[in-house]
Scaffold this active site. Structure first.
Site, PDB file in Angstrom:
ATOM      1  N   ASP A 198      -8.098  -4.827  13.880  1.00  0.00           N
ATOM      2  CA  ASP A 198      -7.861  -3.388  13.725  1.00  0.00           C
ATOM      3  C   ASP A 198      -7.333  -3.188  12.314  1.00  0.00           C
ATOM      4  O   ASP A 198      -6.142  -2.988  12.095  1.00  0.00           O
ATOM      5  CB  ASP A 198      -6.844  -2.950  14.785  1.00  0.00           C
ATOM      6  CG  ASP A 198      -6.523  -1.467  14.700  1.00  0.00           C
ATOM      7  OD1 ASP A 198      -7.082  -0.768  13.834  1.00  0.00           O
ATOM      8  OD2 ASP A 198      -5.684  -1.013  15.498  1.00  0.00           O
ATOM      9  N   SER A 199      -8.247  -3.270  11.362  1.00  0.00           N
ATOM     10  CA  SER A 199      -7.808  -3.336   9.961  1.00  0.00           C
ATOM     11  C   SER A 199      -8.156  -2.064   9.206  1.00  0.00           C
ATOM     12  O   SER A 199      -8.883  -1.203   9.699  1.00  0.00           O
ATOM     13  CB  SER A 199      -8.512  -4.507   9.278  1.00  0.00           C
ATOM     14  OG  SER A 199      -9.879  -4.207   9.106  1.00  0.00           O
TER      15      SER A 199
ATOM     16  N   ASP B 256     -10.037  -0.458   5.702  1.00  0.00           N
ATOM     17  CA  ASP B 256     -11.393  -0.682   5.178  1.00  0.00           C
ATOM     18  C   ASP B 256     -11.447  -1.998   4.398  1.00  0.00           C
ATOM     19  O   ASP B 256     -10.412  -2.507   3.961  1.00  0.00           O
ATOM     20  CB  ASP B 256     -11.770   0.477   4.236  1.00  0.00           C
ATOM     21  CG  ASP B 256     -11.876   1.800   4.980  1.00  0.00           C
ATOM     22  OD1 ASP B 256     -12.087   1.782   6.203  1.00  0.00           O
ATOM     23  OD2 ASP B 256     -11.733   2.851   4.329  1.00  0.00           O
TER      24      ASP B 256
ATOM     25  N   ASP C 256       0.430  -7.806  11.613  1.00  0.00           N
ATOM     26  CA  ASP C 256       0.132  -6.861  10.521  1.00  0.00           C
ATOM     27  C   ASP C 256       0.854  -7.323   9.266  1.00  0.00           C
ATOM     28  O   ASP C 256       1.997  -7.775   9.318  1.00  0.00           O
ATOM     29  CB  ASP C 256       0.546  -5.429  10.879  1.00  0.00           C
ATOM     30  CG  ASP C 256      -0.154  -4.402   9.985  1.00  0.00           C
ATOM     31  OD1 ASP C 256      -1.018  -3.661  10.495  1.00  0.00           O
ATOM     32  OD2 ASP C 256       0.148  -4.365   8.770  1.00  0.00           O
TER      33      ASP C 256
ATOM     34  N   PRO D  87      -5.991  -5.819   0.882  1.00  0.00           N
ATOM     35  CA  PRO D  87      -5.597  -6.965   1.715  1.00  0.00           C
ATOM     36  C   PRO D  87      -6.538  -7.221   2.892  1.00  0.00           C
ATOM     37  O   PRO D  87      -6.543  -8.311   3.462  1.00  0.00           O
ATOM     38  CB  PRO D  87      -4.194  -6.590   2.211  1.00  0.00           C
ATOM     39  CG  PRO D  87      -4.027  -5.131   1.960  1.00  0.00           C
ATOM     40  CD  PRO D  87      -4.959  -4.765   0.851  1.00  0.00           C
TER      41      PRO D  87
ATOM     42  N   ASP E 242       0.177 -12.117   6.896  1.00  0.00           N
ATOM     43  CA  ASP E 242      -1.246 -11.968   6.599  1.00  0.00           C
ATOM     44  C   ASP E 242      -2.099 -12.498   7.766  1.00  0.00           C
ATOM     45  O   ASP E 242      -1.969 -13.667   8.151  1.00  0.00           O
ATOM     46  CB  ASP E 242      -1.561 -12.742   5.310  1.00  0.00           C
ATOM     47  CG  ASP E 242      -3.021 -12.627   4.909  1.00  0.00           C
ATOM     48  OD1 ASP E 242      -3.745 -11.790   5.502  1.00  0.00           O
ATOM     49  OD2 ASP E 242      -3.442 -13.376   4.018  1.00  0.00           O
ATOM     50  N   GLY E 243      -2.959 -11.642   8.296  1.00  0.00           N
ATOM     51  CA  GLY E 243      -3.795 -12.025   9.424  1.00  0.00           C
ATOM     52  C   GLY E 243      -4.804 -13.115   9.081  1.00  0.00           C
ATOM     53  O   GLY E 243      -5.213 -13.885   9.956  1.00  0.00           O
TER      54      GLY E 243
ATOM     55  N   GLN F  85       0.827  -1.207   0.000  1.00  0.00           N
ATOM     56  CA  GLN F  85       0.000   0.000   0.000  1.00  0.00           C
ATOM     57  C   GLN F  85       0.863   1.261   0.000  1.00  0.00           C
ATOM     58  O   GLN F  85       2.054   1.201   0.304  1.00  0.00           O
ATOM     59  CB  GLN F  85      -0.924  -0.029   1.231  1.00  0.00           C
ATOM     60  CG  GLN F  85      -0.195  -0.316   2.530  1.00  0.00           C
ATOM     61  CD  GLN F  85      -1.022  -1.103   3.558  1.00  0.00           C
ATOM     62  OE1 GLN F  85      -2.211  -1.352   3.357  1.00  0.00           O
ATOM     63  NE2 GLN F  85      -0.416  -1.470   4.671  1.00  0.00           N
TER      64      GLN F  85
ATOM     65  N   ASP G 159       0.007   0.385  13.539  1.00  0.00           N
ATOM     66  CA  ASP G 159       0.487   1.611  14.184  1.00  0.00           C
ATOM     67  C   ASP G 159       0.801   1.390  15.656  1.00  0.00           C
ATOM     68  O   ASP G 159       1.365   2.256  16.315  1.00  0.00           O
ATOM     69  CB  ASP G 159      -0.534   2.743  14.005  1.00  0.00           C
ATOM     70  CG  ASP G 159      -1.908   2.353  14.521  1.00  0.00           C
ATOM     71  OD1 ASP G 159      -2.068   2.226  15.750  1.00  0.00           O
ATOM     72  OD2 ASP G 159      -2.837   2.174  13.702  1.00  0.00           O
TER      73      ASP G 159
HETATM   74  N1  SAM Z   1      -7.603   2.567  12.566  1.00  0.00           N
HETATM   75  C1  SAM Z   1      -7.399   2.389  11.195  1.00  0.00           C
HETATM   76  C2  SAM Z   1      -8.623   2.580  10.353  1.00  0.00           C
HETATM   77  O1  SAM Z   1      -9.700   2.063  10.694  1.00  0.00           O
HETATM   78  O2  SAM Z   1      -8.493   3.246   9.335  1.00  0.00           O
HETATM   79  C3  SAM Z   1      -6.686   1.129  10.932  1.00  0.00           C
HETATM   80  C4  SAM Z   1      -5.276   1.303  11.343  1.00  0.00           C
HETATM   81  S1  SAM Z   1      -4.131   0.044  11.107  1.00  0.00           S
HETATM   82  C5  SAM Z   1      -2.849   1.074  10.450  1.00  0.00           C
HETATM   83  C6  SAM Z   1      -4.691  -0.949   9.763  1.00  0.00           C
HETATM   84  C7  SAM Z   1      -3.665  -2.008   9.388  1.00  0.00           C
HETATM   85  O3  SAM Z   1      -4.317  -3.141   8.825  1.00  0.00           O
HETATM   86  C8  SAM Z   1      -2.625  -1.565   8.361  1.00  0.00           C
HETATM   87  O4  SAM Z   1      -1.380  -1.421   9.007  1.00  0.00           O
HETATM   88  C9  SAM Z   1      -2.611  -2.710   7.323  1.00  0.00           C
HETATM   89  O5  SAM Z   1      -1.297  -3.064   6.925  1.00  0.00           O
HETATM   90  C10 SAM Z   1      -3.289  -3.829   8.118  1.00  0.00           C
HETATM   91  N2  SAM Z   1      -3.864  -4.908   7.307  1.00  0.00           N
HETATM   92  C11 SAM Z   1      -4.683  -4.804   6.226  1.00  0.00           C
HETATM   93  N3  SAM Z   1      -4.983  -6.037   5.758  1.00  0.00           N
HETATM   94  C12 SAM Z   1      -4.360  -6.944   6.573  1.00  0.00           C
HETATM   95  C13 SAM Z   1      -4.281  -8.362   6.616  1.00  0.00           C
HETATM   96  N4  SAM Z   1      -4.913  -9.138   5.715  1.00  0.00           N
HETATM   97  N5  SAM Z   1      -3.539  -8.945   7.609  1.00  0.00           N
HETATM   98  C14 SAM Z   1      -2.884  -8.180   8.530  1.00  0.00           C
HETATM   99  N6  SAM Z   1      -2.919  -6.828   8.531  1.00  0.00           N
HETATM  100  C15 SAM Z   1      -3.638  -6.219   7.566  1.00  0.00           C
END
Ligand code: SAM
Length: 287
Positions: free
Chosen positions: A164-165, A167, A114, A171, A145-146, A39, A94
């Site tokens: 805590d992902s 949208d 993450d 991914p 990958d979660g 991203q 974060d």
């Molecule tokens: N609070 C934020 C929001 O709602 O906009 C989310 C913050 S946090 C930075 C979101 C994280 O989800 C990102 O760091 C992204 O890399 C992670 N992410 C997205 N898809 C994922 C997956 N399949 N497995 C693990 N982490 C993932």
């Protein structure tokens, strides 16, 4: 879901096309931009909201108001489980949710999974206060990958899963599916809970929140509820965390929450109780 349109003339603007709305923050300068394997991550200095992180043009967090989100993603679920010891955070790169989880002395292990290590490394640099618990011996950072991690998790090995992902596009899309919740259900112990950020009650009730409840219940969870809280920098300024459990999720350890041995800025027992109140339009649409 949100068209990442950026107006760069002192204002960062995130346009939410489907809702006909936009949210702006006045910025001083862009501090960093990089395309990771997953991203586009950008960091901005705002005039009034501290630093801002965006991913693919969508607001992730600001220094000023992230406490609302991070506290509501963690403390209600932790005070609902009778004795949470093992916590898995999916996403959350974060590290703000990790920090809140580790405020609970009973938590023995908190694993953050993450997909993108660069989010964490940039957070360490630009949001050091969120990363202050990363060196806690109970914390573990894993980059992968979660969805896969949850598939591979040992049955009954986790007490609480916090999703805590980003949208539900790219991914993160699979993190909003019944198959993923089934894997969570299997990985969770007897009193296990999952909590997931579930977007805006005003904008996404029919498209995300309601289908999420159905998917969680179809996956085997017997109870679910969406807690509401303000989140000024997300579309509509009003957000939810949806909690599902193997036991009822609308009761919590209220006296423990009242006597919590750590400071918060938003969460307390009364806020928790209030966040459980459901708007009429939620109730009507469950008929
Ligand atoms: N609070 C934020 C929001 O709602 O906009 C989310 C913050 S946090 C930075 C979101 C994280 O989800 C990102 O760091 C992204 O890399 C992670 N992410 C997205 N898809 C994922 C997956 N399949 N497995 C693990 N982490 C993932």
């Amino acid at each position: 879901m949100t068209a990442p349109t950026i107006d760069n003339d002192n204002w960062f603007t995130e346009v939410y096309e489907q809702g006909g709305t936009a949210f702006s923050l006045r910025v001083r300068r862009k501090l960093h931009a990089e395309q990771s394997p997953y991203q586009l991550i950008e960091i901005w200095e705002t005039t009034d909201f501290g630093n801002l992180m965006t991913i693919d043009g969508f607001v992730m967090l600001t220094g000023r108001d992230n406490f609302l989100y991070h506290e509501m993603m963690s403390h209600p679920a932790l005070f609902t489980h009778p004795d949470p010891k093992r916590v898995a955070i999916i996403g959350g790169g974060d590290c703000g949710t990790l920090r809140e989880v580790l405020r609970h002395p009973g938590v023995e292990h908190a694993l953050q999974v993450d997909i993108d290590e660069r989010v964490t490394r940039l957070s360490e640099q630009y949001f050091p206060e969120l990363c202050e618990s990363n060196t806690d011996p109970r914390a573990e950072l894993y980059f992968g990958d979660g969805i896969q991690w949850m598939k591979d998790a040992e049955p009954g090995s986790v007490d609480l899963v916090i999703v805590d992902s980003t949208d539900p596009i790219g991914p993160a899309e699979g993190l909003f599916s019944e198959a993923f919740y089934r894997d969570c259900h299997r990985a969770l112990g007897e009193h296990g809970l999952v909590v997931q950020q579930s977007e805006s009650p005003l904008l996404h009730y029919e498209s995300i929140i309601r289908p999420m409840h159905k998917a969680m219940r179809d996956a085997g969870f017997t109870d679910s509820v969406s807690l509401q809280f303000p989140q000024p920098v997300y579309p509509s300024g009003w957000w939810t965390a949806t909690l599902a459990g193997k036991r009822p999720v609308t009761e919590f350890r209220e006296s423990d929450a009242q006597a919590k041995p750590f400071a918060t800025r938003y969460y307390n027992a009364a806020i928790h109780r209030a966040a459980l109140a459901q708007p009429e339009f939620f109730l009507r649409s469950q008929d």
